[in-house]
Design an enzyme around this catalytic site. Sequence first.
Site, PDB file in Angstrom:
ATOM      1  N   ASP A 161     -81.520 -22.597 -35.687  1.00 34.15           N
ATOM      2  CA  ASP A 161     -82.920 -23.021 -35.565  1.00 34.15           C
ATOM      3  C   ASP A 161     -83.338 -23.864 -36.755  1.00 34.15           C
ATOM      4  O   ASP A 161     -84.440 -24.409 -36.786  1.00 34.15           O
ATOM      5  CB  ASP A 161     -83.852 -21.826 -35.365  1.00 34.15           C
ATOM      6  N   SER A 162     -82.421 -24.042 -37.722  1.00 34.68           N
ATOM      7  CA  SER A 162     -82.619 -25.021 -38.790  1.00 34.68           C
ATOM      8  C   SER A 162     -82.766 -26.421 -38.231  1.00 34.68           C
ATOM      9  O   SER A 162     -83.180 -27.342 -38.945  1.00 34.68           O
ATOM     10  CB  SER A 162     -81.455 -24.967 -39.787  1.00 34.68           C
ATOM     11  N   ASP A 210     -78.488 -20.182 -31.695  1.00 35.00           N
ATOM     12  CA  ASP A 210     -79.544 -19.397 -32.336  1.00 35.00           C
ATOM     13  C   ASP A 210     -80.677 -19.124 -31.345  1.00 35.00           C
ATOM     14  O   ASP A 210     -81.161 -20.042 -30.685  1.00 35.00           O
ATOM     15  CB  ASP A 210     -80.108 -20.190 -33.526  1.00 35.00           C
ATOM     16  N   LYS A 214     -77.082 -15.835 -31.878  1.00 32.46           N
ATOM     17  CA  LYS A 214     -77.513 -15.229 -33.141  1.00 32.46           C
ATOM     18  C   LYS A 214     -78.996 -14.906 -33.061  1.00 32.46           C
ATOM     19  O   LYS A 214     -79.764 -15.660 -32.471  1.00 32.46           O
ATOM     20  CB  LYS A 214     -77.269 -16.167 -34.331  1.00 32.46           C
ATOM     21  N   GLU A 246     -82.266 -12.855 -35.542  1.00 31.92           N
ATOM     22  CA  GLU A 246     -82.654 -12.320 -36.848  1.00 31.92           C
ATOM     23  C   GLU A 246     -83.149 -10.884 -36.727  1.00 31.92           C
ATOM     24  O   GLU A 246     -83.657 -10.464 -35.684  1.00 31.92           O
ATOM     25  CB  GLU A 246     -83.739 -13.199 -37.473  1.00 31.92           C
ATOM     26  N   GLU A 271     -78.517 -13.708 -45.916  1.00 34.77           N
ATOM     27  CA  GLU A 271     -79.129 -14.889 -46.523  1.00 34.77           C
ATOM     28  C   GLU A 271     -79.987 -14.505 -47.713  1.00 34.77           C
ATOM     29  O   GLU A 271     -80.805 -13.579 -47.627  1.00 34.77           O
ATOM     30  CB  GLU A 271     -79.976 -15.659 -45.513  1.00 34.77           C
TER      31      GLU A 271
END
Length: 308
Positions: A87-88, A126, A156, A158, A225
Site C-alpha cells: 500500500d506504499s 497488500d 499481507k 497489518e 517495521e
Amino acid sequence: MTQPSPARMPVAGSPPPAAPQDTPKPPQKPAAGDKSLYGGTSSRRITVRDIAAAKQRGEKWPMLTAYDAMTASVFDEAGIPVLLVGDSMGNCHLGYESTVPVTMDETTLLSAAVVRGTRRVLVVGDLPFGSYQEGPVQALRNATRLVKEAGVGAVKLEGGERSAHQVELLVSSGIPVMAHVGLTPQSVNAFGGYPVQGRGEEAAQQLLRDAKAVQDAGAFAVVLEAVPAELAAEVTRSLHIPTVGIGAGLDCDAQVLVWTDMAGMTSGRVPKFVKRYLEMRELLGGAAKAFAEDVVGGTFPAEEHTFH
C-alpha cells in the site's frame, strides 16, 4: 527494499590466479537444482513452502515492493524471490500523502500487473486500509479478490492480536498471509506519525505477543517495521516463521525496502533505515533533459531515427 552485480566468470580452461590471503572470495554461483530463494535455479513460482524451508536452512532473503509489470520483471530477473505490491503505492506511485486512501480497486489492478510481469517471484498483495478491519468475513472477501482477480500468491495485512482472527480465517480458507506488526503505516492517524515501536518493557512485550498471535493464527511470515534491533532479534529467535525487517536491524530472516527508496527515486527525506543503491531520480531527470535539449536544438530525430 538491490543486488550486487554478478561476479564475472573466468575463461574456460584458464583458472584464475590465487587471491591474496586477505581478499574475500567472490560469491559462488548456486549449483544446479539449488533451492535458495535468492540465486536459486528453479523457474517455477516460489511458494510459502519455499519461504518456510529457507527459515529452516537459516537463509536470509530480500524482498522489494513493485507496482507495475515492467519494474517487477526487472526485479524478477534479478532474482528477488518475493515482491510486495504494498500500500506504499499510495505514497510513491499514486501521489497520496499516506497509504490510507489506497483502495481495493487500485491494489487489485497493480497486483495483477506485477503478476503478469513476473515468472518466478512470490507476489504478495497488500490489503489496504478499510478492507479487513471490519472482521474476518470482510478480510476473506477482499483477500479472495486479490487471489482470484490479480493472481497473487499471498496477501499481507497489518496488526497483531487485533488481526489474528482475520489471519486465521484467511489461512483456513487457503489464502497464505504475511502479517505486519510494529509500525503499521495504516495507523498513521492513531500513531500521530511514524514513531519507532516496541521501546520500553510494556511495548516490547506487546510486540512479542502480536508476533506470536499472528504466527499461531497461521501467518507464514511477519514484517517487523521500525522496531529496535535487539527486540527484533528476540522476536526472530522466538518464532518458527520468518521475520521480514524494515528498520528492524540485521537479525531478521529477510529484509524489505520500498523500491523507489532503494533506487533513489524518492525525493526529499527518507526514513533512517533506507539505503540508496542508485540515484535513479537524478539519472532519469538527466535523460529527460538530454532528450529535451536534442529536440529544442533540432538534433532529434536524427537520420537513423527517420523513415523515408
